[in-house]
Design a protein around this motif. Structure first.
Motif, PDB file in Angstrom:
ATOM      1  N   ASP A  23       0.831  -1.208   0.000  1.00  0.00           N
ATOM      2  CA  ASP A  23       0.000   0.000   0.000  1.00  0.00           C
ATOM      3  C   ASP A  23       0.863   1.255   0.000  1.00  0.00           C
ATOM      4  O   ASP A  23       0.594   2.211  -0.724  1.00  0.00           O
ATOM      5  CB  ASP A  23      -0.982  -0.002   1.190  1.00  0.00           C
ATOM      6  N   VAL A  24       1.932   1.253   0.805  1.00  0.00           N
ATOM      7  CA  VAL A  24       2.826   2.410   0.928  1.00  0.00           C
ATOM      8  C   VAL A  24       4.268   1.921   0.921  1.00  0.00           C
ATOM      9  O   VAL A  24       4.571   0.883   1.513  1.00  0.00           O
ATOM     10  CB  VAL A  24       2.582   3.157   2.263  1.00  0.00           C
ATOM     11  N   ILE A  25       5.142   2.676   0.266  1.00  0.00           N
ATOM     12  CA  ILE A  25       6.578   2.442   0.418  1.00  0.00           C
ATOM     13  C   ILE A  25       7.153   3.694   1.073  1.00  0.00           C
ATOM     14  O   ILE A  25       6.951   4.806   0.587  1.00  0.00           O
ATOM     15  CB  ILE A  25       7.260   2.153  -0.927  1.00  0.00           C
ATOM     16  N   SER A  26       7.827   3.516   2.191  1.00  0.00           N
ATOM     17  CA  SER A  26       8.401   4.662   2.901  1.00  0.00           C
ATOM     18  C   SER A  26       9.911   4.474   3.016  1.00  0.00           C
ATOM     19  O   SER A  26      10.671   4.902   2.152  1.00  0.00           O
ATOM     20  CB  SER A  26       7.731   4.829   4.264  1.00  0.00           C
ATOM     21  N   THR A  27      10.380   3.818   4.088  1.00  0.00           N
ATOM     22  CA  THR A  27      11.818   3.561   4.188  1.00  0.00           C
ATOM     23  C   THR A  27      12.267   2.531   3.149  1.00  0.00           C
ATOM     24  O   THR A  27      13.451   2.424   2.843  1.00  0.00           O
ATOM     25  CB  THR A  27      12.193   3.006   5.575  1.00  0.00           C
ATOM     26  N   GLY A  28      11.329   1.752   2.650  1.00  0.00           N
ATOM     27  CA  GLY A  28      11.657   0.687   1.694  1.00  0.00           C
ATOM     28  C   GLY A  28      12.001  -0.631   2.369  1.00  0.00           C
ATOM     29  O   GLY A  28      12.235  -1.643   1.704  1.00  0.00           O
ATOM     30  N   GLU A  29      12.012  -0.637   3.698  1.00  0.00           N
ATOM     31  CA  GLU A  29      12.384  -1.862   4.426  1.00  0.00           C
ATOM     32  C   GLU A  29      11.441  -3.025   4.095  1.00  0.00           C
ATOM     33  O   GLU A  29      11.879  -4.154   3.946  1.00  0.00           O
ATOM     34  CB  GLU A  29      12.357  -1.606   5.932  1.00  0.00           C
ATOM     35  N   SER A  30      10.150  -2.727   4.009  1.00  0.00           N
ATOM     36  CA  SER A  30       9.192  -3.817   3.777  1.00  0.00           C
ATOM     37  C   SER A  30       9.363  -4.424   2.385  1.00  0.00           C
ATOM     38  O   SER A  30       9.384  -5.651   2.244  1.00  0.00           O
ATOM     39  CB  SER A  30       7.752  -3.319   3.967  1.00  0.00           C
ATOM     40  N   ILE A  31       9.514  -3.560   1.362  1.00  0.00           N
ATOM     41  CA  ILE A  31       9.707  -4.165   0.030  1.00  0.00           C
ATOM     42  C   ILE A  31      11.081  -4.813  -0.084  1.00  0.00           C
ATOM     43  O   ILE A  31      11.222  -5.809  -0.786  1.00  0.00           O
ATOM     44  CB  ILE A  31       9.464  -3.217  -1.172  1.00  0.00           C
ATOM     45  N   ASN A  32      12.091  -4.280   0.626  1.00  0.00           N
ATOM     46  CA  ASN A  32      13.400  -4.957   0.617  1.00  0.00           C
ATOM     47  C   ASN A  32      13.283  -6.357   1.195  1.00  0.00           C
ATOM     48  O   ASN A  32      13.865  -7.309   0.665  1.00  0.00           O
ATOM     49  CB  ASN A  32      14.433  -4.181   1.460  1.00  0.00           C
ATOM     50  N   ALA A  33      12.520  -6.466   2.288  1.00  0.00           N
ATOM     51  CA  ALA A  33      12.361  -7.775   2.923  1.00  0.00           C
ATOM     52  C   ALA A  33      11.606  -8.727   1.992  1.00  0.00           C
ATOM     53  O   ALA A  33      11.945  -9.907   1.877  1.00  0.00           O
ATOM     54  CB  ALA A  33      11.622  -7.627   4.251  1.00  0.00           C
ATOM     55  N   LEU A  34      10.587  -8.194   1.297  1.00  0.00           N
ATOM     56  CA  LEU A  34       9.851  -9.033   0.337  1.00  0.00           C
ATOM     57  C   LEU A  34      10.777  -9.460  -0.803  1.00  0.00           C
ATOM     58  O   LEU A  34      10.754 -10.610  -1.247  1.00  0.00           O
ATOM     59  CB  LEU A  34       8.644  -8.272  -0.218  1.00  0.00           C
ATOM     60  N   GLU A  35      11.602  -8.531  -1.262  1.00  0.00           N
ATOM     61  CA  GLU A  35      12.540  -8.849  -2.359  1.00  0.00           C
ATOM     62  C   GLU A  35      13.527  -9.927  -1.907  1.00  0.00           C
ATOM     63  O   GLU A  35      13.859 -10.840  -2.668  1.00  0.00           O
ATOM     64  CB  GLU A  35      13.269  -7.576  -2.794  1.00  0.00           C
ATOM     65  N   ASP A  36      13.959  -9.822  -0.661  1.00  0.00           N
ATOM     66  CA  ASP A  36      14.869 -10.817  -0.107  1.00  0.00           C
ATOM     67  C   ASP A  36      14.212 -12.202  -0.120  1.00  0.00           C
ATOM     68  O   ASP A  36      14.826 -13.192  -0.536  1.00  0.00           O
ATOM     69  CB  ASP A  36      15.215 -10.369   1.329  1.00  0.00           C
ATOM     70  N   LEU A  37      12.940 -12.253   0.296  1.00  0.00           N
ATOM     71  CA  LEU A  37      12.222 -13.538   0.281  1.00  0.00           C
ATOM     72  C   LEU A  37      12.109 -14.089  -1.133  1.00  0.00           C
ATOM     73  O   LEU A  37      12.340 -15.273  -1.382  1.00  0.00           O
ATOM     74  CB  LEU A  37      10.808 -13.369   0.863  1.00  0.00           C
ATOM     75  N   VAL A  38      11.749 -13.210  -2.078  1.00  0.00           N
ATOM     76  CA  VAL A  38      11.590 -13.655  -3.478  1.00  0.00           C
ATOM     77  C   VAL A  38      12.927 -14.193  -4.000  1.00  0.00           C
ATOM     78  O   VAL A  38      12.989 -15.274  -4.604  1.00  0.00           O
ATOM     79  CB  VAL A  38      11.071 -12.506  -4.375  1.00  0.00           C
ATOM     80  N   ASN A  39      14.005 -13.448  -3.747  1.00  0.00           N
ATOM     81  CA  ASN A  39      15.325 -13.886  -4.222  1.00  0.00           C
ATOM     82  C   ASN A  39      15.717 -15.222  -3.612  1.00  0.00           C
ATOM     83  O   ASN A  39      16.198 -16.122  -4.309  1.00  0.00           O
ATOM     84  CB  ASN A  39      16.393 -12.832  -3.896  1.00  0.00           C
ATOM     85  N   LYS A  40      15.498 -15.339  -2.298  1.00  0.00           N
ATOM     86  CA  LYS A  40      15.856 -16.607  -1.625  1.00  0.00           C
ATOM     87  C   LYS A  40      15.029 -17.769  -2.154  1.00  0.00           C
ATOM     88  O   LYS A  40      15.465 -18.914  -2.142  1.00  0.00           O
ATOM     89  CB  LYS A  40      15.669 -16.474  -0.112  1.00  0.00           C
ATOM     90  N   ALA A  41      13.811 -17.461  -2.606  1.00  0.00           N
ATOM     91  CA  ALA A  41      12.932 -18.512  -3.146  1.00  0.00           C
ATOM     92  C   ALA A  41      13.263 -18.828  -4.612  1.00  0.00           C
ATOM     93  O   ALA A  41      12.653 -19.717  -5.200  1.00  0.00           O
ATOM     94  CB  ALA A  41      11.480 -18.077  -3.022  1.00  0.00           C
ATOM     95  N   GLY A  42      14.205 -18.084  -5.201  1.00  0.00           N
ATOM     96  CA  GLY A  42      14.584 -18.350  -6.593  1.00  0.00           C
ATOM     97  C   GLY A  42      13.756 -17.585  -7.608  1.00  0.00           C
ATOM     98  O   GLY A  42      13.798 -17.875  -8.804  1.00  0.00           O
ATOM     99  N   GLY A  43      12.993 -16.588  -7.144  1.00  0.00           N
ATOM    100  CA  GLY A  43      12.190 -15.766  -8.059  1.00  0.00           C
ATOM    101  C   GLY A  43      12.969 -14.565  -8.554  1.00  0.00           C
ATOM    102  O   GLY A  43      14.058 -14.257  -8.044  1.00  0.00           O
ATOM    103  N   ASN A  44      12.391 -13.872  -9.543  1.00  0.00           N
ATOM    104  CA  ASN A  44      13.041 -12.728 -10.173  1.00  0.00           C
ATOM    105  C   ASN A  44      12.094 -11.527 -10.063  1.00  0.00           C
ATOM    106  O   ASN A  44      11.030 -11.542 -10.668  1.00  0.00           O
ATOM    107  CB  ASN A  44      13.302 -13.104 -11.646  1.00  0.00           C
ATOM    108  N   VAL A  45      12.479 -10.510  -9.274  1.00  0.00           N
ATOM    109  CA  VAL A  45      11.610  -9.341  -9.092  1.00  0.00           C
ATOM    110  C   VAL A  45      11.685  -8.460 -10.341  1.00  0.00           C
ATOM    111  O   VAL A  45      12.742  -7.939 -10.682  1.00  0.00           O
ATOM    112  CB  VAL A  45      12.007  -8.533  -7.833  1.00  0.00           C
ATOM    113  N   ILE A  46      10.539  -8.296 -11.019  1.00  0.00           N
ATOM    114  CA  ILE A  46      10.518  -7.475 -12.236  1.00  0.00           C
ATOM    115  C   ILE A  46       9.788  -6.146 -12.017  1.00  0.00           C
ATOM    116  O   ILE A  46       9.734  -5.314 -12.915  1.00  0.00           O
ATOM    117  CB  ILE A  46       9.887  -8.225 -13.436  1.00  0.00           C
ATOM    118  N   GLY A  47       9.226  -5.934 -10.825  1.00  0.00           N
ATOM    119  CA  GLY A  47       8.541  -4.671 -10.560  1.00  0.00           C
ATOM    120  C   GLY A  47       8.149  -4.557  -9.099  1.00  0.00           C
ATOM    121  O   GLY A  47       8.014  -5.564  -8.399  1.00  0.00           O
TER     122      GLY A  47
END
Ligand SMILES: O=P(O)(O)OC[C@H]1O[C@H](OP(=O)(O)OP(=O)(O)O)[C@H](O)[C@@H]1O
Length: 180
Positions: A129-153
């Motif tokens: 809903d909101v991106i502020s410090t970016g910590e939450s999307i960084n953590a989500l990106e970390d999960l996606v990367n660890k799961a072998g996914g590729n963040v495209i957006g």
């Protein structure tokens, strides 16, 4: 008198209460939970803007109605919600840590093994809903990367404070921070 910030978004207006979250900082509190009209309008617009993905992912809790609306608009049958606590149904969960601007204490984000499998080798768009410090999307990106996914957006309704200067996120409106 209580301080209010009037947000104009997708042809709608919302009066957001301005709340003190620490000694030096106030934020305009944006809570989409319960606001079907705003979720529907912003979800419809974001669904048209995000890149075509195999999988959408968000974090519990306020991202949930938005990702549901975007998935529905795009005809996607499934999406992933990273939970903020481990649940008994989870087998071999994947876990990462996060401190967001509003919560200001360490939380975890975790995925079940089946969700990790859903992400492996897939193109993924992160929704919040909101991106502020970016910590939450960084953590989500970390999960996606660890799961072998590729963040495209990465997409959000609002970019708060300095996040509005980022060129790696799609957002619909800026939200100011109120510093001392
Ligand atoms: O960019 P950041 O600084 O990480 O801030 C943005 C995050 O903070 C809020 O969630 P919150 O932690 O309040 O959790 P909730 O949705 O469970 O209420 C918001 O919904 C985003 O997920």
């Amino acid at each position: 008198m209580d301080e209010i910030y009037t947000l104009e978004l997708c042809g709608l207006k919302r009066d957001l209460p301005v709340i003190q979250i620490n000694e030096d900082l106030k934020i305009a509190s944006f809570v989409i939970l319960g606001d079907a009209e705003l979720v529907e309008k912003s979800g419809e617009i974001l669904a048209k803007k995000i890149p075509e993905a195999d999988v959408l992912i968000t974090a519990e809790a306020k991202g949930i109605p938005l990702i549901y609306e975007i998935a529905k608009q795009k005809g996607m049958k499934k999406y992933i919600v990273a939970r903020k606590s481990l649940k008994p149904y989870m087998k071999d969960p994947l876990v990462t840590k996060v401190v967001s601007i509003t919560t200001q204490k360490e939380q975890i984000l975790c995925l079940d093994k089946d969700e990790v499998t859903m992400l492996d080798g897939k193109n993924v768009v992160i929704i919040d809903d909101v991106i502020s410090t970016g910590e939450s999307i960084n953590a989500l990106e970390d999960l996606v990367n660890k799961a072998g996914g590729n963040v495209i957006g990465k997409a959000a309704i609002l970019a708060e404070g300095d996040a509005a200067n980022r060129d790696d996120i799609l957002f619909l409106q800026k939200l100011p921070l109120f510093k001392k």
